[in-house]
Design an enzyme around this catalytic site. Structure first.
Site, PDB file in Angstrom:
ATOM      1  N   SER A  39      -2.628  -5.541   9.270  1.00  0.00           N
ATOM      2  CA  SER A  39      -2.308  -4.155   9.609  1.00  0.00           C
ATOM      3  C   SER A  39      -3.211  -3.569  10.674  1.00  0.00           C
ATOM      4  O   SER A  39      -3.142  -2.379  10.960  1.00  0.00           O
ATOM      5  CB  SER A  39      -2.374  -3.292   8.344  1.00  0.00           C
ATOM      6  N   GLY A  72       1.690  -5.642  10.682  1.00  0.00           N
ATOM      7  CA  GLY A  72       1.605  -4.771   9.514  1.00  0.00           C
ATOM      8  C   GLY A  72       1.924  -3.328   9.816  1.00  0.00           C
ATOM      9  O   GLY A  72       1.772  -2.466   8.942  1.00  0.00           O
ATOM     10  N   SER A  96       0.841  -1.204   0.000  1.00  0.00           N
ATOM     11  CA  SER A  96       0.000   0.000   0.000  1.00  0.00           C
ATOM     12  C   SER A  96       0.871   1.248   0.000  1.00  0.00           C
ATOM     13  O   SER A  96       0.570   2.228  -0.676  1.00  0.00           O
ATOM     14  CB  SER A  96      -0.913   0.008   1.233  1.00  0.00           C
ATOM     15  N   ASN A  97       1.958   1.213   0.759  1.00  0.00           N
ATOM     16  CA  ASN A  97       2.866   2.357   0.799  1.00  0.00           C
ATOM     17  C   ASN A  97       3.656   2.517  -0.488  1.00  0.00           C
ATOM     18  O   ASN A  97       4.267   3.553  -0.703  1.00  0.00           O
ATOM     19  CB  ASN A  97       3.809   2.235   1.996  1.00  0.00           C
ATOM     20  N   LYS A 135       0.029 -10.896   6.709  1.00  0.00           N
ATOM     21  CA  LYS A 135       0.353  -9.555   7.194  1.00  0.00           C
ATOM     22  C   LYS A 135      -0.958  -8.914   7.595  1.00  0.00           C
ATOM     23  O   LYS A 135      -1.845  -8.744   6.758  1.00  0.00           O
ATOM     24  CB  LYS A 135       1.014  -8.702   6.092  1.00  0.00           C
TER      25      LYS A 135
END
Lengths: 299, 299, 299, 299
Positions: free
Chosen positions: A168, A191, A47-48, A166
């Site tokens: 988050s 996450g 996402s980053n 993972k």
């Protein structure tokens, strides 16, 4: 590297140039830095990494550039999830060909009213069957609206090619439940850096943490202190990292992360619209927060 | 057709063949039927068109096939929204070139924690500036998690190339507020047949309604009764359409819609994974509901 | 008055004096005004009556004061719901003894993770069995977090002593579904002035609307225009009332409603903590909004 | 006992007899057992004590019975929160008079759209000023819909009579943030046994855990292992307690907790409506889960 992923990985930012296109040299420079850092690996197209606003061609380019830049020095994971099962499989196979070690597959999320346990299981099992590399499930409820139920994860954990999760969300009870009931050799990764320590004490094998982009040494230190049983030092470091972590994730998002990258001497640059750059007051809050936590120049 | 879109449009299903690829002949056949139906137009690449699981190439193909099949006989709208502003602009320009009349642009939604009023305004204004054709805002909170605030819509309504809104939420107060306060010549379209009548009495210009795929005549009748002021007949028809509408949208989703298409003699076929086909009991519930509402063979 | 409640009712504010106690004379004065107004009735102990912060004794006092002040001139409904079934029954019986016409029973909501269809049905059926007066179900999702599913309401509508629903959500599809499928002689009342007109065209029998406290004539006019089939006038009035309605409900809450009461010449006064009075800028926004909608002195 | 509450406390069930009234002897018997158990204290009138369906008189009775039964052998905390600030103060003073050590004050929650930071701060500060005994903030988002923001808690932590927080959410990041930034001597208590260990490693002083009602020894063991630095044993015990904890809280609620109380030899009995007893299949799932975790007869 075994089949059980762990340690601290950074979900690396995708670097754009002034023309809005991927700036290959700057992206490579960041990766080269990470390959020699205290991190255990990188995640491409998280996402980053702004995967959601990259075209299919750009996603492929990030994978090929990324694996080449790391050059086997660290674990490379790549986000290969798409909304459709078939596009997810295609991208996962591409990643495997390029030498990626693990595929990180986000929950599909658009048609959420019809994505029940049967739909999720069918999706992840088909991807896992087709994938030449081990698959991790990626749950990111803040962005997708999908907080996949523990029992679905636990069921999927028995597939030999689904090797981890993972999550988050930071919910200690959920992380604990999955660790308690999932198959042996199923890895749970925190996450976010804000529950890396709590995750590890519960049995997580590590974390995929945005803060690792800008503070790789501190994140790696936290992991190692926790694993070594130096709990009071780990706790102190964990508490110290919460504010800067929030600044580059939940509070300021990727624009904050990229501003911080520039601040510490790596390549950040612009975000892709509809994301907008930080306002001045956001930027000043960010710098203050990084300073207070002792996060400064790394390169 | 003027700049103010209205009437009843069907967000048409994208038809796949047994190989999972777009089945062009069957898709064309549906469109040919709609072009001669009581509908005022079609929407390509809406949520019911499974745009979210189509590749960029497939989306282009749907647009070119669709405009060609309709051949100017009805209004053609196309969903051109992508997560990034630049991809949205690219697809909108492509749609305009192919002869699409209106671009329906969904709210971006992935990085939702950072999509504030400024980000949405910047996105829609840039798209509207760049688009050769009029733009409608598409709010679909059940899938995107974004229920864009009324005041953002009202602000955007003043741009000459932002000509309307499709809102799928069914909130009468919100629809009323936007109609009351938006710019003149800003069209509000009901996003579901279940509030088409309530929408019209408040001032909506029409609707984009999934049920129009399988019951085009009834949906068009409801619109015309309401516009003609035949309120008791409109009310009765509206109440009758609520159950079949729920069946092909919120309850059974696109798999329900496609099953119903086959049932009424049009082309439905399979959904694309991770969506799954109806279970037997879902299918039987659907058929019963359609029967009860008098929705049967149309072709 | 028959068993089918309808028309426009105001959920009246409970008036407190400077000492924070119920100010009986001022409360009575408001009720006396409403009893001679265009309204069809009042609701005591609704959400706008601050029932949630009144003690059991105060609730009883509001009921006895209220029925006495209205003195049979209008319909009197009272909120008698408590978290427990038994306290709800006790208060409902008390209301009946005092001459209240209808009990408005809010969904219990604290232990929401365990309140499934069975729990809600058992609760409302036991209350309806025990109640000497007809019962309406009160759904207020914004405050309770409980948006009771249509099918539960539809099932309960078959009980002879459950005669209606007040739904404050404004969802036209849900209102339509309940009207279409509930038992004959089951009344649906709009829970806010912002969807009074849309509700009526779908078949609602009226509304319980906070705006009726400060603009009783306009709310009653809207109801009568809609019932008389003067749709364009009703539509225009509906659109005009949306902004002032939002001001005294969703935007500014009870502090806004009470400020508006003082502004129009009735008794508003202070709210009970933890509610806080309006800020200056909120008050000025409110007055401007009322002025713009032509809502001024009534008494 | 100092001003900093900690250790493991059980939020005790309120025991009803066959007539639906509080069964004083059975309630006392449970408390007498806890007073000699490994627990550090009890909480009267928590969510698990069904405070929400008790009348004001019953709440007072629970407090007087409870303090008397414990007789100074353990810490006694009591839930004294009501929706209004003034009723909260009244009950808090009553609790102090009866010898309660700490007041646990739940966030008000009904008028949630108007409960902003100013309203919450005003409420808790007024209660803290008026209270003769130290106050803890109680955040229970699953029931109240209020997940009070960290910064409000952090601000309130500076008041000398606001000495702690019970947070039932289990979010490790939030718990960490509050521990990192709240005033010294502000105690954070885990609100569920499922994150007791993670909470303690981050710096929580203990927990208020429903599971303590039925497995007091195991919960106390977990606390002591964690405090003693026996991390692997603590981790194993934590993982083992997650399933039974979920069974008596999120999955089966108070009916599950009370069934479990009877199962282990204490007094459970019926729940108060609208809560319903367990179904047979729920009961059998519960017993199986308790057995598997080794939770059996305690008395």
């Amino acid at each position: 590297m075994t089949n059980l992923p762990g340690g601290v990985l950074a979900p690396v930012a995708t670097v754009f140039g002034p023309d809005g296109e991927i700036h290959e040299a700057r992206f490579r420079a960041n990766l080269d830095f990470y390959a020699d850092s205290a991190l255990d690996g990188v995640v491409l197209l998280g996402s980053n990494g702004e995967f959601a606003t990259l075209s299919t061609e750009e996603r492929k380019r990030v994978i090929s550039l990324g694996t080449e830049a790391i050059g086997g020095r660290k674990t490379v994971m790549a986000g290969t999830g798409a909304e459709s099962t078939r596009d997810t499989i295609t991208m996962t196979k591409y990643a495997a060909e390029q030498g990626v070690d693990y595929a990180l597959v986000i929950t599909p999320h658009y048609y959420k009213t019809r994505y029940d346990a049967a739909a999720f299981k069918n999706h992840f099992l088909k991807v896992a069957e087709a994938s030449p590399i081990p698959v991790l499930i990626y749950v990111m409820a803040a962005y997708t609206g999908i907080d996949m139920a523990s029992n679905i994860v636990i069921d999927l954990s028995t597939h030999p090619n689904i090797v981890g999760l993972k999550d988050s969300g930071g919910n200690a009870a959920k992380v604990g439940e999955i660790i308690a009931e999932s198959a042996p050799n199923f890895a749970v990764l925190a996450g976010s850096a804000n529950f890396l320590y709590a995750g590890i004490v519960l049995g997580a094998t590590g974390g995929i943490v945005a803060l690792g982009n800008v503070a790789p040494q501190q994140c790696a230190d936290l992991y190692r202190l926790a694993k070594a049983g130096d709990h009071e030092a780990a706790r102190q470091l964990q508490l110290k990292l919460i504010a800067p972590n929030a600044a580059v994730t939940s509070r300021l998002g990727i624009a904050g992360l990229k501003y911080a990258l520039d601040h510490v001497g790596l390549n950040g640059g612009r975000v892709r619209e509809p994301l907008l750059p930080l306002t001045e007051s956001e930027a000043s809050y960010l710098v203050q927060t990084l300073d207070k936590a002792g996060i400064g120049k790394v390169a």
